[in-house]
Write a protein that holds these residues in place. Structure first.
Motif, PDB file in Angstrom:
ATOM      1  N   PRO A  70       0.785  -1.084   0.104  1.00  0.00           N
ATOM      2  CA  PRO A  70       0.031   0.139  -0.131  1.00  0.00           C
ATOM      3  C   PRO A  70       0.859   1.346   0.025  1.00  0.00           C
ATOM      4  CG  PRO A  70      -0.727  -1.547   1.459  1.00  0.00           C
ATOM      5  CD  PRO A  70       0.518  -1.961   1.192  1.00  0.00           C
ATOM      6  N   ALA A  71       2.063   1.386   0.708  1.00  0.00           N
ATOM      7  CA  ALA A  71       2.490   2.493   1.097  1.00  0.00           C
ATOM      8  C   ALA A  71       4.144   2.416   1.186  1.00  0.00           C
ATOM      9  CB  ALA A  71       2.026   3.379   1.996  1.00  0.00           C
ATOM     10  N   LEU A  72       4.950   3.415   1.045  1.00  0.00           N
ATOM     11  CA  LEU A  72       6.224   3.485   1.265  1.00  0.00           C
ATOM     12  C   LEU A  72       6.164   4.491   2.237  1.00  0.00           C
ATOM     13  CD1 LEU A  72       9.288   2.644   0.877  1.00  0.00           C
ATOM     14  CD2 LEU A  72       9.585   4.598  -0.416  1.00  0.00           C
ATOM     15  N   VAL A  73       6.869   4.044   3.389  1.00  0.00           N
ATOM     16  CA  VAL A  73       6.730   5.190   4.647  1.00  0.00           C
ATOM     17  C   VAL A  73       8.404   5.342   5.151  1.00  0.00           C
ATOM     18  CG1 VAL A  73       5.483   5.506   6.757  1.00  0.00           C
ATOM     19  CG2 VAL A  73       4.737   3.879   5.351  1.00  0.00           C
ATOM     20  N   ARG A  74       8.639   6.555   5.528  1.00  0.00           N
ATOM     21  CA  ARG A  74       8.069   7.771   5.344  1.00  0.00           C
ATOM     22  C   ARG A  74       8.982   8.704   4.371  1.00  0.00           C
ATOM     23  NH1 ARG A  74       7.931   9.015  11.562  1.00  0.00           N
ATOM     24  NH2 ARG A  74      10.339   8.561  11.225  1.00  0.00           N
ATOM     25  N   GLY A  75       8.349   9.594   3.573  1.00  0.00           N
ATOM     26  CA  GLY A  75       8.971  10.714   2.951  1.00  0.00           C
ATOM     27  C   GLY A  75       8.663  11.996   3.761  1.00  0.00           C
ATOM     28  N   GLY A  76       8.875  13.093   2.969  1.00  0.00           N
ATOM     29  CA  GLY A  76       8.565  14.428   3.723  1.00  0.00           C
ATOM     30  C   GLY A  76       9.611  15.132   4.278  1.00  0.00           C
ATOM     31  N   PHE A  77       9.500  15.544   5.546  1.00  0.00           N
ATOM     32  CA  PHE A  77      10.378  16.162   6.486  1.00  0.00           C
ATOM     33  C   PHE A  77      10.779  17.299   5.652  1.00  0.00           C
ATOM     34  CE2 PHE A  77      10.244  11.764   7.986  1.00  0.00           C
ATOM     35  CZ  PHE A  77      10.025  12.056   9.316  1.00  0.00           C
ATOM     36  N   PHE A  78      10.259  18.243   4.882  1.00  0.00           N
ATOM     37  CA  PHE A  78      10.439  19.298   4.163  1.00  0.00           C
ATOM     38  C   PHE A  78      11.208  20.664   4.801  1.00  0.00           C
ATOM     39  CE2 PHE A  78       6.928  16.921   1.782  1.00  0.00           C
ATOM     40  CZ  PHE A  78       7.726  16.801   0.789  1.00  0.00           C
ATOM     41  N   CYS A  79      10.826  20.603   6.282  1.00  0.00           N
ATOM     42  CA  CYS A  79      11.049  21.786   7.012  1.00  0.00           C
ATOM     43  C   CYS A  79      12.396  22.081   7.388  1.00  0.00           C
ATOM     44  CB  CYS A  79       9.945  22.054   8.156  1.00  0.00           C
ATOM     45  SG  CYS A  79       8.388  21.988   7.837  1.00  0.00           S
ATOM     46  N   ALA A  80      13.106  23.214   6.693  1.00  0.00           N
ATOM     47  CA  ALA A  80      14.307  23.749   7.504  1.00  0.00           C
ATOM     48  C   ALA A  80      14.506  24.996   7.107  1.00  0.00           C
ATOM     49  CB  ALA A  80      15.438  22.656   6.625  1.00  0.00           C
ATOM     50  N   SER A  81      15.046  25.645   8.054  1.00  0.00           N
ATOM     51  CA  SER A  81      15.424  27.173   7.573  1.00  0.00           C
ATOM     52  C   SER A  81      16.239  27.325   6.427  1.00  0.00           C
ATOM     53  CB  SER A  81      15.931  27.813   8.964  1.00  0.00           C
ATOM     54  OG  SER A  81      15.116  27.852   9.968  1.00  0.00           O
ATOM     55  N   ASP A  82      17.451  26.434   6.370  1.00  0.00           N
ATOM     56  CA  ASP A  82      18.273  26.830   5.353  1.00  0.00           C
ATOM     57  C   ASP A  82      17.794  26.212   4.098  1.00  0.00           C
ATOM     58  OD1 ASP A  82      21.417  27.175   4.699  1.00  0.00           O
ATOM     59  OD2 ASP A  82      20.888  24.959   3.840  1.00  0.00           O
ATOM     60  N   SER A  83      17.867  27.212   3.073  1.00  0.00           N
ATOM     61  CA  SER A  83      17.127  26.489   1.751  1.00  0.00           C
ATOM     62  C   SER A  83      17.968  25.634   0.959  1.00  0.00           C
ATOM     63  CB  SER A  83      17.147  27.928   0.675  1.00  0.00           C
ATOM     64  OG  SER A  83      18.412  28.394   0.673  1.00  0.00           O
ATOM     65  N   VAL A  84      19.491  25.515   1.187  1.00  0.00           N
ATOM     66  CA  VAL A  84      19.887  24.456   0.759  1.00  0.00           C
ATOM     67  C   VAL A  84      19.687  22.962   1.212  1.00  0.00           C
ATOM     68  CG1 VAL A  84      22.376  23.326   0.484  1.00  0.00           C
ATOM     69  CG2 VAL A  84      21.868  26.003  -0.134  1.00  0.00           C
ATOM     70  N   GLU A  85      19.325  22.981   2.550  1.00  0.00           N
ATOM     71  CA  GLU A  85      19.029  21.983   3.097  1.00  0.00           C
ATOM     72  C   GLU A  85      17.563  21.467   2.883  1.00  0.00           C
ATOM     73  OE1 GLU A  85      18.427  18.470   5.524  1.00  0.00           O
ATOM     74  OE2 GLU A  85      20.202  19.754   4.993  1.00  0.00           O
ATOM     75  N   ARG A  86      16.750  22.368   2.733  1.00  0.00           N
ATOM     76  CA  ARG A  86      15.276  22.277   2.001  1.00  0.00           C
ATOM     77  C   ARG A  86      15.655  21.531   0.474  1.00  0.00           C
ATOM     78  NH1 ARG A  86      14.081  27.124   4.033  1.00  0.00           N
ATOM     79  NH2 ARG A  86      13.646  28.045   1.971  1.00  0.00           N
ATOM     80  N   GLN A  87      16.298  22.079  -0.226  1.00  0.00           N
ATOM     81  CA  GLN A  87      16.594  21.385  -1.573  1.00  0.00           C
ATOM     82  C   GLN A  87      16.855  19.998  -1.379  1.00  0.00           C
ATOM     83  OE1 GLN A  87      15.505  22.826  -4.456  1.00  0.00           O
ATOM     84  NE2 GLN A  87      16.038  20.657  -5.275  1.00  0.00           N
ATOM     85  N   LYS A  88      17.872  19.675  -0.370  1.00  0.00           N
ATOM     86  CA  LYS A  88      18.334  18.099  -0.284  1.00  0.00           C
ATOM     87  C   LYS A  88      17.098  17.367   0.176  1.00  0.00           C
ATOM     88  CE  LYS A  88      23.196  19.390   1.264  1.00  0.00           C
ATOM     89  NZ  LYS A  88      24.070  19.427   2.449  1.00  0.00           N
TER      90      LYS A  88
END
Length: 281
Positions: A70-88
């Motif tokens: 049914p699912a692969l768990v977990r993706g996400g975790f988008f939140c980071a103040s640093d834009s480079v880290e968010r892109q990673k």
């Protein structure tokens, strides 16, 4: 044992799936064999279960056991103040979509993340940006992206989305058939707007997943003391009736984090899961 149950009809086992994290001590191969032997047809695979093996090897294990994912768990975790880290993190989610597709998983479950000290609304903007960034890969792979709201006790550091309503605020403007919500009773049972929100998800065809376990009273640990269905205060059959009335006919996924149950014989534990699924869901 706390019982707050209504009239109940035993569910069909052909919709039962178990998360590999529920039987954390078992390897993917051990879990697949144990589930299959007991007639459990679905296995939702946590990324931790894939460590040390190729996706192709994992797919072979699942296929040989005759299981669906049914699912692969977990993706996400988008939140980071640093834009480079968010892109990673966005790039990591792109890789996870590829993994989900290789496993023939229906969806990638998104636990969106949180960063202490940053306004929740700011972080929800990061989440929307992240999902929009990975949507082309999801379209190409035909993998659904299911936002999973987490209980408010996790708002500081695990998820800035804590109610279905907040997940809908992300989904509505994106307005894409591959972006929806996974409803986990452990995280949303307390919400006074739950019935209304489930109905709205159904109307928009954004109800992608349904996860079950129970809230123990008292709870001894806020992360690793979830109960078997029937061992707590959640009206699981009632919530199930509501999601099905909203049009949901997908997998009923058992997701339990429990030090107590992880320490037990996992075969006996799976037998109890099946029995409780049939009597308390």
């Amino acid at each position: 044992m706390i019982q707050t149950r209504r009239e109940h009809v035993a569910p069909d086992r052909d919709r039962l799936a178990v998360h590999t994290m529920t039987t954390k001590p078992l390897s993917l191969a051990e879990a697949a064999e144990a589930y299959s032997r007991r007639g459990i047809p679905g296995i939702s695979v946590w990324v931790e279960a894939l460590e040390g093996m190729t996706t192709a090897s994992a797919k072979q294990i699942v296929d040989d056991a005759g299981l669906k994912v049914p699912a692969l768990v977990r993706g996400g975790f988008f939140c980071a103040s640093d834009s480079v880290e968010r892109q990673k993190r966005v790039d990591h989610n792109r890789n996870l979509i590829e993994t989900a597709a290789e496993l023939d998983a229906e969806m990638l479950v998104l636990v969106v993340g949180a960063e202490p000290g940053v306004a929740l609304e700011t972080q929800r903007g990061w989440v929307r940006d992240g999902i929009e960034s990975i949507l082309p890969e999801a379209e190409a792979a035909n993998v659904k992206l299911a936002i999973e709201p987490l209980h408010p006790m996790y708002a500081a550091d695990k998820s800035c989305i804590n109610r279905i309503a907040e997940a809908r605020v992300i989904c509505d403007p994106i307005d894409h058939c591959l972006v929806g919500v996974a409803v986990d009773v452990y995280h949303v049972w307390w919400d006074p707007d739950l019935s209304r929100e489930i109905k709205l998800l159904g109307e928009a065809e954004r109800l992608f997943g349904f996860h079950i376990c129970d809230w123990r009273v008292p709870t001894r640990d806020l992360l690793t003391d979830r109960g078997l269905m029937g061992d707590g205060c959640i009206d699981i059959p009632g919530i199930r009736r509501e999601v099905e009335a909203a049009g949901f006919d997908g997998w009923i996924e058992v997701e339990i984090f429990s030090d107590e149950h992880w320490a037990a014989d996992q075969g006996d534990y799976l037998d109890k899961i099946i029995q409780r699924y049939e009597t308390h869901s």
